[in-house]
Design an enzyme around this catalytic site. Structure first.
Site, PDB file in Angstrom:
ATOM      1  N   LYS A  52      27.746  35.880  44.587  1.00  0.00           N
ATOM      2  CA  LYS A  52      28.788  35.325  43.711  1.00  0.00           C
ATOM      3  C   LYS A  52      29.796  34.505  44.523  1.00  0.00           C
ATOM      4  O   LYS A  52      30.179  33.409  44.119  1.00  0.00           O
ATOM      5  CB  LYS A  52      29.481  36.458  42.939  1.00  0.00           C
ATOM      6  CG  LYS A  52      28.539  37.137  41.932  1.00  0.00           C
ATOM      7  CD  LYS A  52      29.093  38.414  41.300  1.00  0.00           C
ATOM      8  CE  LYS A  52      28.004  39.087  40.467  1.00  0.00           C
ATOM      9  NZ  LYS A  52      28.442  40.337  39.813  1.00  0.00           N
ATOM     10  N   GLN A  96      32.864  44.896  40.609  1.00  0.00           N
ATOM     11  CA  GLN A  96      31.416  45.096  40.672  1.00  0.00           C
ATOM     12  C   GLN A  96      31.067  46.545  40.329  1.00  0.00           C
ATOM     13  O   GLN A  96      31.667  47.488  40.862  1.00  0.00           O
ATOM     14  CB  GLN A  96      30.891  44.722  42.069  1.00  0.00           C
ATOM     15  CG  GLN A  96      29.384  44.738  42.204  1.00  0.00           C
ATOM     16  CD  GLN A  96      28.686  43.645  41.390  1.00  0.00           C
ATOM     17  OE1 GLN A  96      29.252  42.589  41.117  1.00  0.00           O
ATOM     18  NE2 GLN A  96      27.448  43.885  41.000  1.00  0.00           N
ATOM     19  N   ASP A 119      33.252  38.768  33.232  1.00  0.00           N
ATOM     20  CA  ASP A 119      32.011  39.533  33.051  1.00  0.00           C
ATOM     21  C   ASP A 119      31.708  39.754  31.569  1.00  0.00           C
ATOM     22  O   ASP A 119      30.587  40.151  31.219  1.00  0.00           O
ATOM     23  CB  ASP A 119      32.139  40.921  33.705  1.00  0.00           C
ATOM     24  CG  ASP A 119      31.464  40.990  35.067  1.00  0.00           C
ATOM     25  OD1 ASP A 119      30.504  40.233  35.297  1.00  0.00           O
ATOM     26  OD2 ASP A 119      31.897  41.825  35.882  1.00  0.00           O
TER      27      ASP A 119
END
Ligand code: GUN
Length: 293
Positions: A52, A96, A119
């Protein structure tokens, strides 16, 4: 059989984003900024977060990686989330997953400002997605929609069978493919560990989305001739023929399934790279305040 090339598509998307960022910045706009919080030493999470951050560099975004030890308390992590919520320079951020067991993932997800939730995990974004309102779409389903769109795969009236009902892939995927418009208008069956006759359900599918997290779970004789197969799995299995002793496989038995289908995503080089590209698309939307003013 045509391979659905996530590497090529993700590179195309990143080039498009990089061109747009160049233009924005040339006109004096702020450079998009994504922050990522990584807790502990989970090997897969480290690889994903690095990918990412690397993608941010490729598209010209600013990125910040916040690494914390696995023994961070929930209160300390909530404080980091709050600081990122308040930071006007940060357009979007991710925490995460998975988190260590002593931290409640749901509490962390709820603490993220939905306007920075690139997200798409916050219930406000999930609910808006389900109602067809503008929302940050969860990155993996969003990446899969882009695969279908960019390969012009017909979806209207198709029977789609989603295998796996997670909050971040299976459930939102089933909602998105049943929504009105393209890519959507599918008749969707959402299957899971309690489904009776799973092979029979999968055999009826024109489009299969495999997101169950079990290596090579979907077998060749479960797949109808000409089906489109989207493999979300990223599983490491032992392979003595490799120097590393392991290799990555999906949730689909690729060797057996590929000859039967019209299109299939490879692993690696399929959905995983599109997930990262979708996160970049969401971050640009956050910076441009396309979803929320
Ligand atoms: N863990 C596995 N997939 C994801 C994802 O898309 N986002 C975050 N934050 N964690 C994950």
């Amino acid at each position: 059989m045509q391979l659905l090339d996530g590497k090529l598509l993700s590179e195309n998307i990143k080039s498009e984003l990089a061109a747009e960022v160049d233009q924005m910045v040339a006109k004096g706009a702020k450079r998009p900024h994504l922050a990522a919080v990584l807790v502990g030493e989970n090997a897969a999470s480290q690889v994903y977060v690095q990918s990412k951050i690397r993608s941010c560099e490729q598209v010209g975004f600013k990125s910040t990686l916040i690494r914390q030890e696995a023994d961070i308390t929930e209160a300390e992590l909530l404080k980091i989330v709050d600081q990122l919520n308040q930071d006007p320079d940060v357009d979007g951020f991710i925490v995460q997953l998975p988190l260590p067991k002593h931290i409640d993932e749901e509490r962390i997800t709820l603490a993220i400002d939905h306007r920075k939730d690139v997200d798409g995990f916050h219930p406000i974004n999930f609910g808006r997605m389900a109602q067809g309102l503008p929302a940050f779409l969860p990155a993996t389903p969003y990446g899969i929609l882009e695969i279908l769109r960019r390969y012009n795969i017909e979806t209207a009236g198709k029977h789609c069978v989603v295998v796996g009902r997670s909050n971040i892939v299976g459930t939102p995927m089933s909602i998105l493919l049943s929504r009105k418009g393209y890519p959507g208008d599918c008749t969707v069956t959402l299957t899971h560990s309690r489904t009776k006759d799973l092979p029979g359900e999968v055999r009826r599918a024109d489009i299969i989305v495999a997101a169950i997290g079990i290596p090579q779970f979907i077998k060749g004789d479960w797949v109808k001739d000409g089906a489109v197969v989207i493999d979300v799995g990223i599983n490491r299995i032992e392979d003595a023929s490799r120097k590393s002793g392991t290799r990555l496989v999906g949730d689909v038995d690729f060797e057996a399934v590929a000859p039967k289908c019209s299109h299939i995503t490879p692993v690696p080089g399929g959905v995983g790279l599109m997930t990262v590209a979708a996160l970049m698309m969401n971050t640009l939307k956050a910076c441009k305040k396309e979803i929320y003013q």
